[in-house]
Motif scaffolding. Structure first.
Motif, PDB file in Angstrom:
ATOM      1  N   PHE A  54       8.414   3.404   7.598  1.00 18.84           N
ATOM      2  CA  PHE A  54       8.040   2.149   6.958  1.00 18.84           C
ATOM      3  C   PHE A  54       6.686   1.647   7.454  1.00 18.84           C
ATOM      4  O   PHE A  54       5.932   1.045   6.698  1.00 18.84           O
ATOM      5  CB  PHE A  54       9.127   1.088   7.149  1.00 18.84           C
ATOM      6  N   GLY A  55       6.350   1.898   8.727  1.00 22.20           N
ATOM      7  CA  GLY A  55       5.047   1.491   9.248  1.00 22.20           C
ATOM      8  C   GLY A  55       3.901   2.207   8.549  1.00 22.20           C
ATOM      9  O   GLY A  55       2.915   1.591   8.145  1.00 22.20           O
ATOM     10  N   VAL A  56       4.034   3.519   8.389  1.00 18.74           N
ATOM     11  CA  VAL A  56       3.000   4.292   7.683  1.00 18.74           C
ATOM     12  C   VAL A  56       2.909   3.836   6.232  1.00 18.74           C
ATOM     13  O   VAL A  56       1.814   3.645   5.690  1.00 18.74           O
ATOM     14  CB  VAL A  56       3.289   5.809   7.778  1.00 18.74           C
ATOM     15  N   LEU A  57       4.051   3.632   5.600  1.00 25.55           N
ATOM     16  CA  LEU A  57       4.051   3.152   4.226  1.00 25.55           C
ATOM     17  C   LEU A  57       3.360   1.795   4.135  1.00 25.55           C
ATOM     18  O   LEU A  57       2.603   1.529   3.198  1.00 25.55           O
ATOM     19  CB  LEU A  57       5.477   3.066   3.685  1.00 25.55           C
ATOM     20  N   GLY A  58       3.582   0.938   5.129  1.00 29.27           N
ATOM     21  CA  GLY A  58       2.937  -0.370   5.144  1.00 29.27           C
ATOM     22  C   GLY A  58       1.422  -0.270   5.154  1.00 29.27           C
ATOM     23  O   GLY A  58       0.738  -1.006   4.442  1.00 29.27           O
ATOM     24  N   VAL A  59       0.887   0.652   5.931  1.00 27.69           N
ATOM     25  CA  VAL A  59      -0.563   0.858   5.970  1.00 27.69           C
ATOM     26  C   VAL A  59      -1.066   1.263   4.586  1.00 27.69           C
ATOM     27  O   VAL A  59      -2.061   0.725   4.086  1.00 27.69           O
ATOM     28  CB  VAL A  59      -0.944   1.922   7.024  1.00 27.69           C
ATOM     29  N   PHE A  60      -0.379   2.207   3.961  1.00 31.13           N
ATOM     30  CA  PHE A  60      -0.808   2.663   2.636  1.00 31.13           C
ATOM     31  C   PHE A  60      -0.676   1.569   1.577  1.00 31.13           C
ATOM     32  O   PHE A  60      -1.488   1.496   0.657  1.00 31.13           O
ATOM     33  CB  PHE A  60      -0.053   3.930   2.222  1.00 31.13           C
ATOM     34  N   LEU A  61       0.322   0.712   1.694  1.00 29.17           N
ATOM     35  CA  LEU A  61       0.455  -0.396   0.735  1.00 29.17           C
ATOM     36  C   LEU A  61      -0.702  -1.382   0.866  1.00 29.17           C
ATOM     37  O   LEU A  61      -1.209  -1.882  -0.138  1.00 29.17           O
ATOM     38  CB  LEU A  61       1.795  -1.108   0.926  1.00 29.17           C
ATOM     39  N   ILE A  62      -1.107  -1.652   2.095  1.00 27.56           N
ATOM     40  CA  ILE A  62      -2.251  -2.550   2.299  1.00 27.56           C
ATOM     41  C   ILE A  62      -3.508  -1.930   1.703  1.00 27.56           C
ATOM     42  O   ILE A  62      -4.290  -2.616   1.031  1.00 27.56           O
ATOM     43  CB  ILE A  62      -2.416  -2.881   3.793  1.00 27.56           C
ATOM     44  N   LEU A  63      -3.705  -0.644   1.908  1.00 28.63           N
ATOM     45  CA  LEU A  63      -4.867   0.028   1.312  1.00 28.63           C
ATOM     46  C   LEU A  63      -4.775   0.032  -0.215  1.00 28.63           C
ATOM     47  O   LEU A  63      -5.779  -0.129  -0.905  1.00 28.63           O
ATOM     48  CB  LEU A  63      -4.970   1.461   1.835  1.00 28.63           C
ATOM     49  N   ALA A  64      -3.574   0.199  -0.747  1.00 30.19           N
ATOM     50  CA  ALA A  64      -3.372   0.235  -2.201  1.00 30.19           C
ATOM     51  C   ALA A  64      -3.625  -1.122  -2.847  1.00 30.19           C
ATOM     52  O   ALA A  64      -3.900  -1.200  -4.050  1.00 30.19           O
ATOM     53  CB  ALA A  64      -1.958   0.703  -2.530  1.00 30.19           C
ATOM     54  N   ALA A  65      -3.555  -2.191  -2.075  1.00 26.01           N
ATOM     55  CA  ALA A  65      -3.756  -3.533  -2.627  1.00 26.01           C
ATOM     56  C   ALA A  65      -5.163  -3.719  -3.190  1.00 26.01           C
ATOM     57  O   ALA A  65      -5.382  -4.569  -4.051  1.00 26.01           O
ATOM     58  CB  ALA A  65      -3.475  -4.586  -1.554  1.00 26.01           C
ATOM     59  N   LYS A  66      -6.115  -2.906  -2.742  1.00 26.33           N
ATOM     60  CA  LYS A  66      -7.487  -3.020  -3.260  1.00 26.33           C
ATOM     61  C   LYS A  66      -7.576  -2.596  -4.721  1.00 26.33           C
ATOM     62  O   LYS A  66      -8.412  -3.097  -5.457  1.00 26.33           O
ATOM     63  CB  LYS A  66      -8.431  -2.161  -2.414  1.00 26.33           C
ATOM     64  N   ASN A  67      -6.720  -1.666  -5.128  1.00 31.24           N
ATOM     65  CA  ASN A  67      -6.717  -1.187  -6.508  1.00 31.24           C
ATOM     66  C   ASN A  67      -5.302  -0.714  -6.868  1.00 31.24           C
ATOM     67  O   ASN A  67      -5.049   0.485  -6.939  1.00 31.24           O
ATOM     68  CB  ASN A  67      -7.732  -0.054  -6.675  1.00 31.24           C
ATOM     69  N   PRO A  68      -4.394  -1.650  -7.102  1.00 34.64           N
ATOM     70  CA  PRO A  68      -2.991  -1.285  -7.329  1.00 34.64           C
ATOM     71  C   PRO A  68      -2.753  -0.339  -8.511  1.00 34.64           C
ATOM     72  O   PRO A  68      -1.888   0.526  -8.433  1.00 34.64           O
ATOM     73  CB  PRO A  68      -2.299  -2.631  -7.575  1.00 34.64           C
ATOM     74  N   THR A  69      -3.527  -0.503  -9.585  1.00 41.15           N
ATOM     75  CA  THR A  69      -3.283   0.355 -10.754  1.00 41.15           C
ATOM     76  C   THR A  69      -3.581   1.825 -10.461  1.00 41.15           C
ATOM     77  O   THR A  69      -3.029   2.700 -11.113  1.00 41.15           O
ATOM     78  CB  THR A  69      -4.100  -0.113 -11.971  1.00 41.15           C
ATOM     79  N   ALA A  70      -4.412   2.087  -9.473  1.00 42.02           N
ATOM     80  CA  ALA A  70      -4.700   3.469  -9.083  1.00 42.02           C
ATOM     81  C   ALA A  70      -3.616   4.028  -8.160  1.00 42.02           C
ATOM     82  O   ALA A  70      -3.622   5.219  -7.867  1.00 42.02           O
ATOM     83  CB  ALA A  70      -6.051   3.554  -8.389  1.00 42.02           C
ATOM     84  N   HIS A  71      -2.682   3.167  -7.743  1.00 42.95           N
ATOM     85  CA  HIS A  71      -1.649   3.579  -6.794  1.00 42.95           C
ATOM     86  C   HIS A  71      -0.235   3.290  -7.305  1.00 42.95           C
ATOM     87  O   HIS A  71       0.673   3.015  -6.519  1.00 42.95           O
ATOM     88  CB  HIS A  71      -1.879   2.886  -5.449  1.00 42.95           C
ATOM     89  N   ILE A  72      -0.063   3.370  -8.605  1.00 41.68           N
ATOM     90  CA  ILE A  72       1.241   3.074  -9.210  1.00 41.68           C
ATOM     91  C   ILE A  72       2.335   3.985  -8.656  1.00 41.68           C
ATOM     92  O   ILE A  72       3.455   3.539  -8.399  1.00 41.68           O
ATOM     93  CB  ILE A  72       1.163   3.173 -10.753  1.00 41.68           C
ATOM     94  N   LYS A  73       2.020   5.259  -8.441  1.00 40.60           N
ATOM     95  CA  LYS A  73       3.033   6.183  -7.918  1.00 40.60           C
ATOM     96  C   LYS A  73       3.476   5.786  -6.514  1.00 40.60           C
ATOM     97  O   LYS A  73       4.658   5.898  -6.181  1.00 40.60           O
ATOM     98  CB  LYS A  73       2.524   7.622  -7.942  1.00 40.60           C
ATOM     99  N   LEU A  74       2.553   5.314  -5.695  1.00 46.17           N
ATOM    100  CA  LEU A  74       2.913   4.843  -4.363  1.00 46.17           C
ATOM    101  C   LEU A  74       3.811   3.614  -4.455  1.00 46.17           C
ATOM    102  O   LEU A  74       4.778   3.482  -3.697  1.00 46.17           O
ATOM    103  CB  LEU A  74       1.664   4.517  -3.548  1.00 46.17           C
TER     104      LEU A  74
END
Length: 129
Positions: A54-74
């Motif tokens: 969950f910690g690693v996923l949290g990091v990736f979610l924060i990074l994905a917040a910059k462009n959520p539509t590019a990270h729909i699969k995440l």
């Protein structure tokens, strides 16, 4: 809620979820309320795997917040991970009453996170010709 509003709130939800995964799960599981967030009896090896994942996923979610539509699969992965995790914990509660505090601890939170992220995903409607 229309897609414009969803696009406004989804990054906020991704950052909040990421911060929860990175900074809140460990204190809740280890110090604040182990009965509602951990396993009874404590199983440090499994809990470390859960916290790391969950910690690693949290990091990736924060990074994905910059462009959520590019990270729909995440985002979909996060939704399904939370649904599966909460459902497994729910089944554990049904099989072992010592896990009952999870019914008011991490189970509803995991379902809530999955529901919020799902609700905020953009809806693509097909236009009729």
């Amino acid at each position: 809620m229309d897609d414009i509003a969803r696009a406004k709130y989804l990054p906020i939800a991704l950052i909040a979820t990421g911060l929860i995964f990175i900074f809140a799960m460990y204190p809740l599981m280890v110090w604040i309320w182990p009965a509602g967030w951990g396993l009874t009896p404590s199983q440090p090896e499994y809990e470390q795997i859960i916290l790391g994942t969950f910690g690693v996923l949290g990091v990736f979610l924060i990074l994905a917040a910059k462009n959520p539509t590019a990270h729909i699969k995440l985002i979909w992965f996060t939704i399904w991970l939370n649904l599966v995790y909460a459902t497994i914990m729910l089944l554990m509660v049904l099989a072992d009453r010592t896990e009952q505090a999870n019914l008011i601890g991490n189970i509803p939170v995991q379902y809530l996170i999955a529901g919020i992220l799902w609700y905020l995903l953009p809806r693509h409607k097909k236009r009729s010709s």
